[in-house]
Design a protein around this motif. Sequence first.
Motif, mmCIF file in Angstrom:
data_model
loop_
_atom_site.group_PDB
_atom_site.id
_atom_site.type_symbol
_atom_site.label_atom_id
_atom_site.label_comp_id
_atom_site.label_asym_id
_atom_site.label_seq_id
_atom_site.Cartn_x
_atom_site.Cartn_y
_atom_site.Cartn_z
ATOM 1 N N ARG A 109 48.402 27.925 62.350
ATOM 2 C CA ARG A 109 47.816 29.261 62.187
ATOM 3 C C ARG A 109 46.775 29.201 61.075
ATOM 4 O O ARG A 109 46.994 28.572 60.046
ATOM 5 N N LEU A 110 45.660 29.859 61.318
ATOM 6 C CA LEU A 110 44.581 29.954 60.342
ATOM 7 C C LEU A 110 44.498 31.407 59.877
ATOM 8 O O LEU A 110 44.379 32.316 60.702
ATOM 9 N N VAL A 111 44.570 31.595 58.565
ATOM 10 C CA VAL A 111 44.529 32.927 57.977
ATOM 11 C C VAL A 111 43.352 32.972 57.004
ATOM 12 O O VAL A 111 43.291 32.172 56.072
ATOM 13 N N ARG A 112 42.434 33.885 57.233
ATOM 14 C CA ARG A 112 41.297 34.061 56.327
ATOM 15 C C ARG A 112 41.562 35.275 55.443
ATOM 16 O O ARG A 112 41.885 36.353 55.933
ATOM 17 N N VAL A 113 41.396 35.074 54.136
ATOM 18 C CA VAL A 113 41.588 36.157 53.175
ATOM 19 C C VAL A 113 40.222 36.640 52.721
ATOM 20 O O VAL A 113 39.353 35.836 52.374
ATOM 21 N N GLU A 114 40.051 37.943 52.753
ATOM 22 C CA GLU A 114 38.806 38.561 52.313
ATOM 23 C C GLU A 114 39.106 39.605 51.257
ATOM 24 O O GLU A 114 40.232 40.113 51.177
ATOM 25 N N CYS A 115 38.081 39.944 50.489
ATOM 26 C CA CYS A 115 38.253 40.901 49.407
ATOM 27 C C CYS A 115 36.872 41.417 49.009
ATOM 28 O O CYS A 115 35.902 40.663 49.074
ATOM 29 N N ASP A 116 36.795 42.679 48.578
ATOM 30 C CA ASP A 116 35.493 43.187 48.160
ATOM 31 C C ASP A 116 35.029 42.454 46.902
ATOM 32 O O ASP A 116 35.832 42.008 46.084
ATOM 33 N N GLU A 117 33.717 42.298 46.779
ATOM 34 C CA GLU A 117 33.138 41.452 45.738
ATOM 35 C C GLU A 117 33.434 41.940 44.320
ATOM 36 O O GLU A 117 33.635 41.136 43.410
ATOM 37 N N GLU A 118 33.456 43.232 44.100
ATOM 38 C CA GLU A 118 33.725 43.741 42.752
ATOM 39 C C GLU A 118 35.151 43.389 42.314
ATOM 40 O O GLU A 118 35.379 43.014 41.169
ATOM 41 N N THR A 119 36.095 43.472 43.236
ATOM 42 C CA THR A 119 37.473 43.086 42.922
ATOM 43 C C THR A 119 37.543 41.597 42.615
ATOM 44 O O THR A 119 38.230 41.181 41.681
ATOM 45 N N VAL A 120 36.824 40.789 43.383
ATOM 46 C CA VAL A 120 36.786 39.349 43.124
ATOM 47 C C VAL A 120 36.252 39.086 41.718
ATOM 48 O O VAL A 120 36.827 38.308 40.956
ATOM 49 N N ARG A 121 35.158 39.726 41.375
ATOM 50 C CA ARG A 121 34.553 39.539 40.058
ATOM 51 C C ARG A 121 35.573 39.859 38.954
ATOM 52 O O ARG A 121 35.730 39.107 37.994
ATOM 53 N N GLU A 122 36.291 40.967 39.109
ATOM 54 C CA GLU A 122 37.296 41.367 38.116
ATOM 55 C C GLU A 122 38.445 40.368 38.056
ATOM 56 O O GLU A 122 38.901 40.007 36.967
ATOM 57 N N ARG A 123 38.918 39.937 39.201
ATOM 58 C CA ARG A 123 40.039 38.982 39.238
ATOM 59 C C ARG A 123 39.667 37.662 38.576
ATOM 60 O O ARG A 123 40.454 37.107 37.815
ATOM 61 N N ILE A 124 38.506 37.160 38.897
ATOM 62 C CA ILE A 124 38.087 35.889 38.311
ATOM 63 C C ILE A 124 37.930 36.022 36.800
ATOM 64 O O ILE A 124 38.330 35.126 36.047
ATOM 65 N N ALA A 125 37.383 37.131 36.348
ATOM 66 C CA ALA A 125 37.160 37.340 34.909
ATOM 67 C C ALA A 125 38.460 37.436 34.122
ATOM 68 O O ALA A 125 38.504 37.088 32.944
ATOM 69 N N THR A 126 39.536 37.873 34.781
ATOM 70 C CA THR A 126 40.806 38.082 34.059
ATOM 71 C C THR A 126 41.852 37.020 34.359
ATOM 72 O O THR A 126 43.000 37.162 33.941
ATOM 73 N N ARG A 127 41.485 35.952 35.060
ATOM 74 C CA ARG A 127 42.448 34.886 35.364
ATOM 75 C C ARG A 127 42.958 34.227 34.088
ATOM 76 O O ARG A 127 42.195 33.908 33.184
ATOM 77 N N THR A 128 44.257 34.010 34.066
ATOM 78 C CA THR A 128 44.863 33.216 32.994
ATOM 79 C C THR A 128 45.944 32.353 33.612
ATOM 80 O O THR A 128 46.565 32.728 34.603
ATOM 81 N N ASP A 129 46.161 31.188 33.043
ATOM 82 C CA ASP A 129 47.212 30.282 33.508
ATOM 83 C C ASP A 129 47.179 30.076 35.013
ATOM 84 O O ASP A 129 48.199 30.146 35.689
ATOM 85 N N ASP A 130 45.996 29.828 35.546
ATOM 86 C CA ASP A 130 45.845 29.600 36.974
ATOM 87 C C ASP A 130 45.255 28.211 37.180
ATOM 88 O O ASP A 130 44.410 27.768 36.399
ATOM 89 N N ALA A 131 45.686 27.545 38.227
ATOM 90 C CA ALA A 131 45.182 26.198 38.515
ATOM 91 C C ALA A 131 43.700 26.214 38.888
ATOM 92 O O ALA A 131 43.010 25.215 38.754
ATOM 93 N N SER A 132 43.207 27.366 39.343
ATOM 94 C CA SER A 132 41.797 27.449 39.733
ATOM 95 C C SER A 132 40.915 27.613 38.507
ATOM 96 O O SER A 132 41.178 28.435 37.637
ATOM 97 N N ASP A 133 39.841 26.851 38.480
ATOM 98 C CA ASP A 133 38.848 27.019 37.424
ATOM 99 C C ASP A 133 37.514 27.487 38.009
ATOM 100 O O ASP A 133 36.489 27.456 37.336
ATOM 101 N N ALA A 134 37.544 27.949 39.258
ATOM 102 C CA ALA A 134 36.325 28.440 39.904
ATOM 103 C C ALA A 134 35.922 29.767 39.266
ATOM 104 O O ALA A 134 36.726 30.689 39.164
ATOM 105 N N ASP A 135 34.659 29.840 38.841
ATOM 106 C CA ASP A 135 34.162 31.076 38.253
ATOM 107 C C ASP A 135 33.357 31.850 39.300
ATOM 108 O O ASP A 135 33.293 31.455 40.470
ATOM 109 N N PHE A 136 32.725 32.947 38.886
ATOM 110 C CA PHE A 136 32.005 33.775 39.845
ATOM 111 C C PHE A 136 30.790 33.047 40.420
ATOM 112 O O PHE A 136 30.410 33.299 41.559
#
Length: 174
Positions: A109-136
């Motif tokens: 099964r393939l599942v694509r996750v989408e999200c509005d861009e402003e929410t993405v920007r906020e989530r990335i800016a407030t990430r802590t203790d996450d394995a992802s280091d991808a920024d905006f």
Amino acid sequence: MSARADGGGPELVVVCGLPGVGKTTVAETIRERVDGDADLLRTDVVRGDVVSDPDYTEEELRRVYDELLSRVDDRLARGESVVVDGTFKRAVHRERARDLAREHGATFRLVRVECDEETVRERIATRTDDASDADFDVYKLYKEEFEPIEDACITIDNSGSTAQTRERVIDALY
């Protein structure tokens, strides 16, 4: 041995989408429903195992997905279900995952996750203790490079709360 909650054989669920859209939240929800013993493999974790200082180059991408799909192959060969969390921006990586499932007689099964861009920007800016280091900037780059999904997939909008997303996943997949 892990198998689907319905008693069927192993399952491979690929959760894809851009950085910051909430793939891990969706993948964890799916993992709980597929099988409590199913592995959750994240490209962010594999990247840390393979690359000491990520630059998100095509060569890095190849190395990360080669290692990730090798781990998927190992688990499916043992009859274990696997949930994979990664951008899968390249169609070839999605195809390779589908082929592995087919080779091992696993449901795919393939599942694509989408999200509005402003929410993405906020989530990335407030990430802590996450394995992802991808920024905006990585989000914007991957948005330009994400190859269209031409296969059947389930799309989950993760713009709301975690509870809303979990409900959407359960409604869409189960």
